[in-house]
Write a protein that holds these residues in place. Structure first.
Motif, PDB file in Angstrom:
ATOM      1  N   LEU A 226      42.371  29.563  38.553  1.00  0.00           N
ATOM      2  CA  LEU A 226      43.553  29.854  38.389  1.00  0.00           C
ATOM      3  C   LEU A 226      44.239  29.106  37.249  1.00  0.00           C
ATOM      4  N   ASP A 227      43.753  27.714  36.593  1.00  0.00           N
ATOM      5  CA  ASP A 227      44.110  27.264  35.484  1.00  0.00           C
ATOM      6  C   ASP A 227      43.945  27.856  34.251  1.00  0.00           C
ATOM      7  N   VAL A 228      42.756  28.396  34.151  1.00  0.00           N
ATOM      8  CA  VAL A 228      42.173  29.296  33.116  1.00  0.00           C
ATOM      9  C   VAL A 228      43.036  30.684  32.934  1.00  0.00           C
ATOM     10  N   MET A 229      43.294  31.435  34.244  1.00  0.00           N
ATOM     11  CA  MET A 229      43.814  32.514  34.116  1.00  0.00           C
ATOM     12  C   MET A 229      45.348  32.396  33.632  1.00  0.00           C
ATOM     13  N   LEU A 230      46.078  31.372  34.146  1.00  0.00           N
ATOM     14  CA  LEU A 230      47.485  31.189  33.865  1.00  0.00           C
ATOM     15  C   LEU A 230      47.635  30.805  32.404  1.00  0.00           C
ATOM     16  N   LYS A 231      46.440  30.189  31.750  1.00  0.00           N
ATOM     17  CA  LYS A 231      46.538  29.843  30.517  1.00  0.00           C
ATOM     18  C   LYS A 231      46.193  30.920  29.508  1.00  0.00           C
ATOM     19  N   ALA A 232      45.365  31.906  30.044  1.00  0.00           N
ATOM     20  CA  ALA A 232      44.965  33.278  29.226  1.00  0.00           C
ATOM     21  C   ALA A 232      46.076  34.101  29.431  1.00  0.00           C
ATOM     22  N   PHE A 233      46.765  34.211  30.428  1.00  0.00           N
ATOM     23  CA  PHE A 233      48.211  35.265  30.202  1.00  0.00           C
ATOM     24  C   PHE A 233      49.208  34.752  29.431  1.00  0.00           C
ATOM     25  N   ALA A 234      49.310  33.193  29.521  1.00  0.00           N
ATOM     26  CA  ALA A 234      50.322  32.505  28.787  1.00  0.00           C
ATOM     27  C   ALA A 234      50.263  32.804  27.251  1.00  0.00           C
ATOM     28  N   LEU A 235      49.028  33.126  26.614  1.00  0.00           N
ATOM     29  CA  LEU A 235      48.722  33.443  25.369  1.00  0.00           C
ATOM     30  C   LEU A 235      49.187  34.765  25.059  1.00  0.00           C
TER      31      LEU A 235
ATOM     32  N   GLY B 125      49.209  38.213  44.914  1.00  0.00           N
ATOM     33  CA  GLY B 125      47.966  38.574  45.806  1.00  0.00           C
ATOM     34  C   GLY B 125      46.735  37.518  45.124  1.00  0.00           C
ATOM     35  N   MET B 126      46.329  38.040  44.022  1.00  0.00           N
ATOM     36  CA  MET B 126      45.237  37.520  43.342  1.00  0.00           C
ATOM     37  C   MET B 126      45.509  35.819  43.297  1.00  0.00           C
ATOM     38  N   VAL B 127      46.645  35.424  42.664  1.00  0.00           N
ATOM     39  CA  VAL B 127      47.060  34.276  42.475  1.00  0.00           C
ATOM     40  C   VAL B 127      46.859  33.419  43.552  1.00  0.00           C
ATOM     41  N   ASN B 128      47.470  33.776  44.575  1.00  0.00           N
ATOM     42  CA  ASN B 128      47.386  33.066  45.857  1.00  0.00           C
ATOM     43  C   ASN B 128      45.984  32.805  46.424  1.00  0.00           C
ATOM     44  N   ALA B 129      45.301  34.054  46.116  1.00  0.00           N
ATOM     45  CA  ALA B 129      43.860  33.832  46.885  1.00  0.00           C
ATOM     46  C   ALA B 129      42.987  32.907  46.069  1.00  0.00           C
ATOM     47  N   PHE B 130      43.340  32.702  44.810  1.00  0.00           N
ATOM     48  CA  PHE B 130      42.440  32.081  43.823  1.00  0.00           C
ATOM     49  C   PHE B 130      42.647  30.492  44.208  1.00  0.00           C
ATOM     50  N   GLN B 131      43.703  30.174  45.095  1.00  0.00           N
ATOM     51  CA  GLN B 131      44.087  28.809  45.438  1.00  0.00           C
ATOM     52  C   GLN B 131      43.168  28.244  46.355  1.00  0.00           C
ATOM     53  N   TYR B 132      42.409  29.431  47.276  1.00  0.00           N
ATOM     54  CA  TYR B 132      41.640  29.048  48.248  1.00  0.00           C
ATOM     55  C   TYR B 132      40.133  29.317  48.232  1.00  0.00           C
ATOM     56  N   GLY B 133      39.771  28.930  47.019  1.00  0.00           N
ATOM     57  CA  GLY B 133      38.123  28.978  47.016  1.00  0.00           C
ATOM     58  C   GLY B 133      37.680  30.173  46.567  1.00  0.00           C
ATOM     59  N   ALA B 134      37.649  30.471  45.145  1.00  0.00           N
ATOM     60  CA  ALA B 134      37.144  31.875  44.684  1.00  0.00           C
ATOM     61  C   ALA B 134      35.718  31.571  44.004  1.00  0.00           C
TER      62      ALA B 134
END
Length: 621
Positions: free
Chosen positions: A527-536, A550-559
């Motif tokens: 999730l942290d990498v995903m948020l940074k990638a989208f921020a750029l 849906g995806m952001v929430n799911a990645f908080q629970y073990g992807a």
């Protein structure tokens, strides 16, 4: 007996002679041979010749039938005379003498012919697609498509995959194209979207603990039409796996697709070695990220040979940062006529032209001139007569305006770098690579085709890897995703701290004979990498959470780490059917303007429909 048929129109053989049979099908053509009427009766499976003479009790009725009438015939199977056997069809040794006939469906005059496979305007073919589909090559194409899909399914199941279906009505997602929006009646003012791909859902399937997924998935994109792309919808073999690397994905999908091409390629060579080529090298060598490796031509950077040379146009270009000079080798293309033809091609592509050099054997000379010294001579003895004679030695000469401008040393260095010789040529383009690479790539294709260098009976594959994650809009300078936004950047979070334009992704395409047939990636599951990638790319965290909740929430629970790809079924069948038009392998395609001429879509909604949806149409100026 069955009310319509005891056999299909491909089933009868010499072993059935003497039987009474019943056939049903379309009247393919009618021939009158001296009072005997011959009908080629056609169904999906094949053709059987049936006939009636004046002794037939239904001869008068048979005389009335016309092309594409649907009829049922009862009759006796007879052997054809030996000199009348047709070896080109399975039923070529027999014919059926008609004892009874029923017209099941008469036909009006046809808007386009079925017999003979004539070319007809595409608009007419699409408007009357149900007639067009009766033609032999269209029946063959659609059968091929069905068989390819069945083969893909079996091969995926054999590899331990299960097929799961994902929603058709969903939320909008940035996949690189425009969405088709669907207004909601129950939630006025809000819209669903048809999925551009099952991207988010298949990733969520991995988060749900299913290790392997595949689907023959419909995808919907509001795109500008091209010959190799449907403007509305298409199907893909979609797959995803957990706990895999990029190479694992390659090793999984290659035997599936290679097997399909071997099964349906009709004897064409299917390459077993699939090289992995970086995006940067593909652009340099081939001018495209979907190269046709059947063509052996590989372009090269020859900038150093023109830097400070007498050819002022290229020399001045190279004084500016970011410019290059590329050479397109053309083995056996060493004639002024061919070089002039390629120069004209470049002009048709919107360029001033292409520089060229070609190498030829120098003519014999006995006297020197200011431009050409005398060729060296030597005394040789004729092997048969023993006589002595003077013979002029042959030597290689570089010709063309560029050769004259840059001189023999630079010309020779270029020849040696490109590995060319007598009878060969090279073409040159310069400037910003992004500006001339597309033209260079098309020129490479034309050169390969015209010089007979491109192998025709072969399927050649290449994985294109190391795609840049981001690109910059030339006018606005805005950085955005260049490919799939859900891909894992190479180097993870640390790679995103530097220049975005230098970040490479674990993204890959598979090219075959100049077409992209597979696209995929190792996904960004952190999730942290995903948020940074989208921020750029200019997407704030709030927007990401809103659009991909849906995806952001799911990645908080073990992807789990996961990746996959999607293979375009339409393009694969297009290649196997040996056609460059994707509409030839789609049952009911749209036309170039995204219109269904047969069903009259798109159509105007009724006022009642608009009221139910809470919508009002605003006329366009």
């Amino acid at each position: 007996m069955h009310p319509y048929r005891s056999h299909t129109c491909a089933a009868l053989t010499k072993a059935d002679v003497g039987q009474t049979v019943r056939l049903s099908g379309w009247v393919h053509r009618v021939r009158d041979h001296g009072g005997i009427l011959f009908i080629d009766l056609r169904d999906h499976y094949g053709v059987t010749q049936v006939l009636a003479d004046p002794d037939s009790p239904v001869f008068a009725e048979v005389e009335k039938v016309r092309s594409e009438w649907v009829i049922r015939v009862d009759g006796e199977v007879k052997a054809r005379d030996a000199n009348l056997v047709n070896p080109n069809i399975p039923t070529g040794e027999i014919e059926v003498f008609i004892r009874d006939m029923e017209v099941l469906g008469a036909s009006e005059e046809l808007p386009l012919p079925v017999f003979g496979e004539q070319d007809y305007p595409e608009e007419t073919r699409l408007r009357y697609r149900y007639i067009d589909l009766r033609r032999e090559h269209m029946q063959r194409n659609m059968t091929l498509r069905s068989d390819v899909v069945a083969s893909m399914r079996k091969r995926m199941w054999d590899k331990g995959f299960r097929e799961y279906q994902t929603p058709i009505i969903t939320a909008s997602s940035p996949e690189g194209a425009r969405d088709f929006l669907v207004p909601s009646r129950l939630h006025p003012g809000k819209f669903y979207a048809l999925p551009q791909a099952p991207q988010q859902f298949k990733q969520l399937i991995m988060v749900s603990g299913f290790d392997k997924y595949f689907q023959i998935a419909p995808c919907f994109r509001d795109e500008d039409p091209r010959a190799d792309r449907s403007p509305t919808d298409f199907y893909q073999l979609d797959m995803e796996m957990s706990f895999v690397t990029q190479q694992d994905v390659f090793d999984t999908i290659q035997p599936v697709l290679q097997g399909v091409f071997e099964e349906f390629g009709e004897g064409h060579k299917v390459d077993a070695e699939w090289p992995q080529i970086s995006y940067a090298d593909a652009a340099l060598w081939y001018g495209t990220d979907k190269p046709d490796l059947r063509n052996p031509i590989r372009m090269q950077d020859v900038s150093e040979h023109f830097r400070g040379s007498g050819f002022a146009i290229f020399a001045s270009l190279l004084e500016q940062d970011g410019n290059e000079i590329r050479a397109i080798p053309a083995p056996t293309g060493g004639s002024r006529k061919f070089c002039d033809r390629m120069n004209k091609f470049a002009q048709q592509q919107g360029l001033p032209g292409m520089g060229y050099i070609f190498w030829r054997e120098a003519e014999k000379r006995t006297l020197g001139t200011p431009d050409a010294p005398p060729a060296p001579t030597m005394v040789v003895r004729d092997a048969e007569t023993g006589d002595l004679r003077l013979e002029t030695e042959k030597y290689m000469e570089a010709a063309g305006p560029l050769a004259k401008n840059i001189g023999p040393e630079r010309t020779e260095a270029i020849r040696q770098q490109l590995g060319l010789g007598v009878g060969d040529a090279a073409f040159f383009l310069g400037g910003k690579p992004a500006a001339f690479e597309p033209v260079a790539g098309r020129a490479r294709t034309v050169i390969g085709d015209e010089l007979g260098l491109t192998e025709q009976d072969r399927y050649a594959f290449a994985w294109i890897v190391d795609f840049p994650m981001y690109e910059k809009e030339p006018e606005s300078g805005k950085v955005d995703f260049s490919h799939n936004p859900f891909s894992m950047p190479q180097g993870g979070l640390e790679a995103l701290e530097g220049d975005p334009l230098q970040v490479l992704g674990y993204q890959y395409d598979l090219a075959c004979n100049g077409y992209e047939i597979v696209s995929g990636a190792i996904r960004n599951h952190k999730l942290d990498v995903m948020l940074k990638a989208f921020a750029l790319a200019g997407y704030g965290e709030d927007e990401v959470r809103k659009r991909f909740g849906g995806m952001v929430n799911a990645f908080q629970y073990g992807a789990p780490p996961h990746g996959g790809c999607a293979a375009g079924i339409d393009r694969i069948v297009m290649l196997l059917a040996d056609t460059a038009n994707i509409r030839e392998v789609i049952m009911f395609p749209m036309n170039q303007r995204a219109e269904d001429l047969m069903m009259q879509a798109p159509s105007d909604p009724t006022n009642e429909q608009l009221r139910e949806l809470g919508l009002r149409l605003i006329p366009r100026d």
